[in-house]
Design a protein around this motif. Sequence first.
Motif, PDB file in Angstrom:
ATOM      1  N   PRO A   1       0.891   4.990 -24.326  1.00  0.00           N
ATOM      2  CA  PRO A   1       1.017   5.709 -25.599  1.00  0.00           C
ATOM      3  C   PRO A   1       2.250   6.608 -25.690  1.00  0.00           C
ATOM      4  O   PRO A   1       2.903   6.658 -26.745  1.00  0.00           O
ATOM      5  N   GLY A   2       2.584   7.328 -24.611  1.00  0.00           N
ATOM      6  CA  GLY A   2       3.737   8.228 -24.653  1.00  0.00           C
ATOM      7  C   GLY A   2       5.035   7.492 -24.915  1.00  0.00           C
ATOM      8  O   GLY A   2       5.898   7.961 -25.665  1.00  0.00           O
ATOM      9  N   ILE A   3       5.183   6.324 -24.296  1.00  0.00           N
ATOM     10  CA  ILE A   3       6.401   5.528 -24.503  1.00  0.00           C
ATOM     11  C   ILE A   3       6.376   4.871 -25.882  1.00  0.00           C
ATOM     12  O   ILE A   3       7.408   4.779 -26.559  1.00  0.00           O
ATOM     13  N   LYS A   4       5.198   4.445 -26.320  1.00  0.00           N
ATOM     14  CA  LYS A   4       5.072   3.889 -27.667  1.00  0.00           C
ATOM     15  C   LYS A   4       5.522   4.910 -28.708  1.00  0.00           C
ATOM     16  O   LYS A   4       6.239   4.579 -29.659  1.00  0.00           O
ATOM     17  N   ALA A   5       5.133   6.175 -28.503  1.00  0.00           N
ATOM     18  CA  ALA A   5       5.543   7.235 -29.437  1.00  0.00           C
ATOM     19  C   ALA A   5       7.057   7.411 -29.431  1.00  0.00           C
ATOM     20  O   ALA A   5       7.672   7.624 -30.479  1.00  0.00           O
ATOM     21  N   LEU A   6       7.678   7.322 -28.247  1.00  0.00           N
ATOM     22  CA  LEU A   6       9.144   7.428 -28.160  1.00  0.00           C
ATOM     23  C   LEU A   6       9.827   6.250 -28.840  1.00  0.00           C
ATOM     24  O   LEU A   6      10.882   6.402 -29.461  1.00  0.00           O
ATOM     25  N   ILE A   7       9.240   5.084 -28.729  1.00  0.00           N
ATOM     26  CA  ILE A   7       9.782   3.893 -29.396  1.00  0.00           C
ATOM     27  C   ILE A   7       9.746   4.081 -30.913  1.00  0.00           C
ATOM     28  O   ILE A   7      10.708   3.758 -31.626  1.00  0.00           O
ATOM     29  N   LEU A   8       8.640   4.640 -31.400  1.00  0.00           N
ATOM     30  CA  LEU A   8       8.533   4.892 -32.840  1.00  0.00           C
ATOM     31  C   LEU A   8       9.562   5.918 -33.286  1.00  0.00           C
ATOM     32  O   LEU A   8      10.207   5.762 -34.324  1.00  0.00           O
ATOM     33  N   LYS A   9       9.743   6.992 -32.499  1.00  0.00           N
ATOM     34  CA  LYS A   9      10.704   8.037 -32.852  1.00  0.00           C
ATOM     35  C   LYS A   9      12.144   7.518 -32.818  1.00  0.00           C
ATOM     36  O   LYS A   9      12.997   7.933 -33.590  1.00  0.00           O
ATOM     37  N   GLY A  10      12.409   6.619 -31.879  1.00  0.00           N
ATOM     38  CA  GLY A  10      13.745   6.055 -31.768  1.00  0.00           C
ATOM     39  C   GLY A  10      14.008   4.932 -32.746  1.00  0.00           C
ATOM     40  O   GLY A  10      15.106   4.363 -32.774  1.00  0.00           O
ATOM     41  N   LYS A  11      12.977   4.592 -33.536  1.00  0.00           N
ATOM     42  CA  LYS A  11      13.061   3.501 -34.524  1.00  0.00           C
ATOM     43  C   LYS A  11      13.557   2.217 -33.875  1.00  0.00           C
ATOM     44  O   LYS A  11      14.408   1.504 -34.420  1.00  0.00           O
ATOM     45  N   LEU A  12      12.986   1.955 -32.698  1.00  0.00           N
ATOM     46  CA  LEU A  12      13.353   0.747 -31.966  1.00  0.00           C
ATOM     47  C   LEU A  12      12.451  -0.401 -32.384  1.00  0.00           C
ATOM     48  O   LEU A  12      11.244  -0.226 -32.552  1.00  0.00           O
ATOM     49  N   GLU A  13      13.046  -1.554 -32.523  1.00  0.00           N
ATOM     50  CA  GLU A  13      12.270  -2.732 -32.883  1.00  0.00           C
ATOM     51  C   GLU A  13      11.992  -3.536 -31.626  1.00  0.00           C
ATOM     52  O   GLU A  13      12.035  -3.028 -30.512  1.00  0.00           O
ATOM     53  N   LYS A  14      11.698  -4.800 -31.776  1.00  0.00           N
ATOM     54  CA  LYS A  14      11.374  -5.638 -30.618  1.00  0.00           C
ATOM     55  C   LYS A  14      12.628  -5.882 -29.778  1.00  0.00           C
ATOM     56  O   LYS A  14      13.751  -5.561 -30.175  1.00  0.00           O
ATOM     57  N   ASP A  15      12.414  -6.453 -28.615  1.00  0.00           N
ATOM     58  CA  ASP A  15      13.508  -6.778 -27.690  1.00  0.00           C
ATOM     59  C   ASP A  15      14.295  -5.541 -27.266  1.00  0.00           C
ATOM     60  O   ASP A  15      15.532  -5.534 -27.250  1.00  0.00           O
ATOM     61  N   ILE A  16      13.579  -4.477 -26.918  1.00  0.00           N
ATOM     62  CA  ILE A  16      14.210  -3.277 -26.375  1.00  0.00           C
ATOM     63  C   ILE A  16      14.867  -3.637 -25.052  1.00  0.00           C
ATOM     64  O   ILE A  16      14.268  -4.301 -24.203  1.00  0.00           O
ATOM     65  N   ASN A  17      16.115  -3.205 -24.854  1.00  0.00           N
ATOM     66  CA  ASN A  17      16.839  -3.542 -23.640  1.00  0.00           C
ATOM     67  C   ASN A  17      17.274  -2.285 -22.888  1.00  0.00           C
ATOM     68  O   ASN A  17      16.946  -1.168 -23.272  1.00  0.00           O
ATOM     69  N   ILE A  18      18.021  -2.479 -21.826  1.00  0.00           N
ATOM     70  CA  ILE A  18      18.459  -1.360 -20.995  1.00  0.00           C
ATOM     71  C   ILE A  18      19.294  -0.371 -21.805  1.00  0.00           C
ATOM     72  O   ILE A  18      19.141   0.856 -21.688  1.00  0.00           O
ATOM     73  N   THR A  19      20.171  -0.869 -22.654  1.00  0.00           N
ATOM     74  CA  THR A  19      21.016   0.003 -23.477  1.00  0.00           C
ATOM     75  C   THR A  19      20.175   0.864 -24.408  1.00  0.00           C
ATOM     76  O   THR A  19      20.458   2.055 -24.601  1.00  0.00           O
ATOM     77  N   ASP A  20      19.128   0.283 -24.991  1.00  0.00           N
ATOM     78  CA  ASP A  20      18.232   1.059 -25.857  1.00  0.00           C
ATOM     79  C   ASP A  20      17.589   2.207 -25.085  1.00  0.00           C
ATOM     80  O   ASP A  20      17.430   3.318 -25.613  1.00  0.00           O
ATOM     81  N   ILE A  21      17.198   1.935 -23.838  1.00  0.00           N
ATOM     82  CA  ILE A  21      16.596   2.986 -23.013  1.00  0.00           C
ATOM     83  C   ILE A  21      17.621   4.092 -22.757  1.00  0.00           C
ATOM     84  O   ILE A  21      17.328   5.287 -22.903  1.00  0.00           O
ATOM     85  N   VAL A  22      18.843   3.691 -22.381  1.00  0.00           N
ATOM     86  CA  VAL A  22      19.878   4.669 -22.026  1.00  0.00           C
ATOM     87  C   VAL A  22      20.214   5.576 -23.204  1.00  0.00           C
ATOM     88  O   VAL A  22      20.385   6.787 -23.040  1.00  0.00           O
ATOM     89  N   PHE A  23      20.286   5.014 -24.414  1.00  0.00           N
ATOM     90  CA  PHE A  23      20.775   5.794 -25.555  1.00  0.00           C
ATOM     91  C   PHE A  23      19.685   6.276 -26.505  1.00  0.00           C
ATOM     92  O   PHE A  23      19.936   7.192 -27.299  1.00  0.00           O
ATOM     93  N   LYS A  24      18.474   5.726 -26.446  1.00  0.00           N
ATOM     94  CA  LYS A  24      17.439   6.103 -27.401  1.00  0.00           C
ATOM     95  C   LYS A  24      16.211   6.727 -26.745  1.00  0.00           C
ATOM     96  O   LYS A  24      15.655   7.704 -27.264  1.00  0.00           O
ATOM     97  N   ILE A  25      15.771   6.175 -25.628  1.00  0.00           N
ATOM     98  CA  ILE A  25      14.537   6.668 -25.002  1.00  0.00           C
ATOM     99  C   ILE A  25      14.845   7.746 -23.968  1.00  0.00           C
ATOM    100  O   ILE A  25      14.253   8.832 -23.988  1.00  0.00           O
ATOM    101  N   GLY A  26      15.771   7.467 -23.061  1.00  0.00           N
ATOM    102  CA  GLY A  26      16.107   8.402 -21.996  1.00  0.00           C
ATOM    103  C   GLY A  26      16.500   9.785 -22.499  1.00  0.00           C
ATOM    104  O   GLY A  26      15.977  10.799 -22.013  1.00  0.00           O
TER     105      GLY A  26
END
Length: 566
Positions: free
Chosen positions: A258-283
Amino acid sequence: MDYRWKHKDKANSELVEHLSNEINVNPTLANVLVNRGIADFQQAKDFFRPDLDKLHDPYLMKDMNVAVQRLHQAIEKNEKILVYGDYDVDGTTSVALFYGFIQSFYSNVAFYIPDRYKEGYGISEKGVRFAAENNFSLVVSLDCGIKALDKIDLANELGVDFIICDHHTPGETLPRAIAVLDPKRKDCSYPFKELSGCGVGFKLIQAFSQFTGRNQNNLYAFLDLLVISIASDIVPISGENRILAYFGLERLNNNPRPGIKALILKGKLEKDINITDIVFKIGPRINASGRLEHAKASVELLISKDLDEAVRRAELVEDVNAARKNFDENITREALEMIETRELEGEFKSTVLFKEDWHKGVIGIVASRCIEKYYRPTIILTESNNKATGSARSVYDFNIYEAIEECSDLLEQFGGHKYAAGLTLSVANVPAFQAKFESVVSNRVSEIHMKPILEIDDELILDQINYRFYNILKQMTPFGPGNPEPVFCANQVFAENVRVLKDKHLRFDIIQDGQSTKPVCIGFGFADYFDLLNSKMRFNIAFEIRENTFRNTSSLQLYVKDIKFD
């Protein structure tokens, strides 16, 4: 940025031909693979089809058996266990992973994150005394502790046992803990040396699960946390990390906690999240709490069991991240102005800046921003607890940790690795450190370090760019350090249909004599090239191949890395 292109050497032609035939790919792709150490069918199978069964035996790590026995003993005797971690992404994901795993079957466990501003990096005296005063008889430290000799001595005096899980380079002497798990120990024969701090913690619970006969699938449920640490801590995505990252991304995309799902929603990330998405949106969102306030908030988010609760916690983290961005922008502007003023004094090979009121939480980011403009080893310092404390970032192939180590006579504390480090010194020593570090860097640096390098995997003719080629490239993911996204070049091309997008970017087609394929190119930040491209001048172009989907229609596009005109 003005790049120096470095074309990778052509791989051994016999190996390329052999691999091309064995796995049925064209010689260009075979060349890319051989240059990455993949030379036969089995190696290609391991690379393209990662397998959790291929993870190394955790008991190959020095002290693992002792660590597992002590952890098991603590649980059997109902001892209080404290999970202690650093305040950055690697540290907070480590704590969330280890605490979450233990807490799923054992209740006498808590976690502790040091305050960045009151306690500083790593194991603190306050943290050790907290453990003793609250009757924690075992502390498991994650992503820190390898140099905490005096703090572990204090713990021993107070009757608190430590298991250290770290991945940073040890000093000459190891702390006198019950167990010290660090693949970089000189006496450790563990075959993969580049685990993240969270990765070392994962190996401990993997070994513990084997010892206690627990279902390994319970362990793999935590891989979404582990891939965030791997991406955010910039460790190589090769070997064991590649396997962990591959399945971590699978978990993160399909069934995140759930905690990561919430971060995905906040980062407005769609499917196929990759390493770059983590570095710049989730991390950065996870990091924000530890940078400006207290990283405990990030751990509480990551261990949330209910999505509604996680979303509420993510909103608080989002507010802190917005403040972090504001600090980042303002301090970066001030730092760049200081460099511009300093440039008038003469030529420098390094950047070391100090301002007492800069926010400690963002100076690492600011160091990276400065390198984007002034490409050289950079250290940004601020004042904290009456000391100068700083973050260092490096450039291609320059070991900034070793350069800082040469200045250790002026420092009170330092640690890190080749490309990033942290340090603490007396404010009075800052001018002497600036001078000595500049001298050290000047003696060590060469021309190769002073201009950013763009590595080119191979040259393509435009008709080679098709979906069969791209679909094999796509299977090489996850991309990152140790397995970068392949960069190709095409020579002697010219542009048509050049358009400016949002005043900063370009969209254009490229044409090559004798080729029927006319790929669409997207050049982010390349608007200044509009007139040159419109002139029909010939140029060489470096690019990555990506798929773009718009209104349910997919096509291949070239994402421009650099352009060089004749």
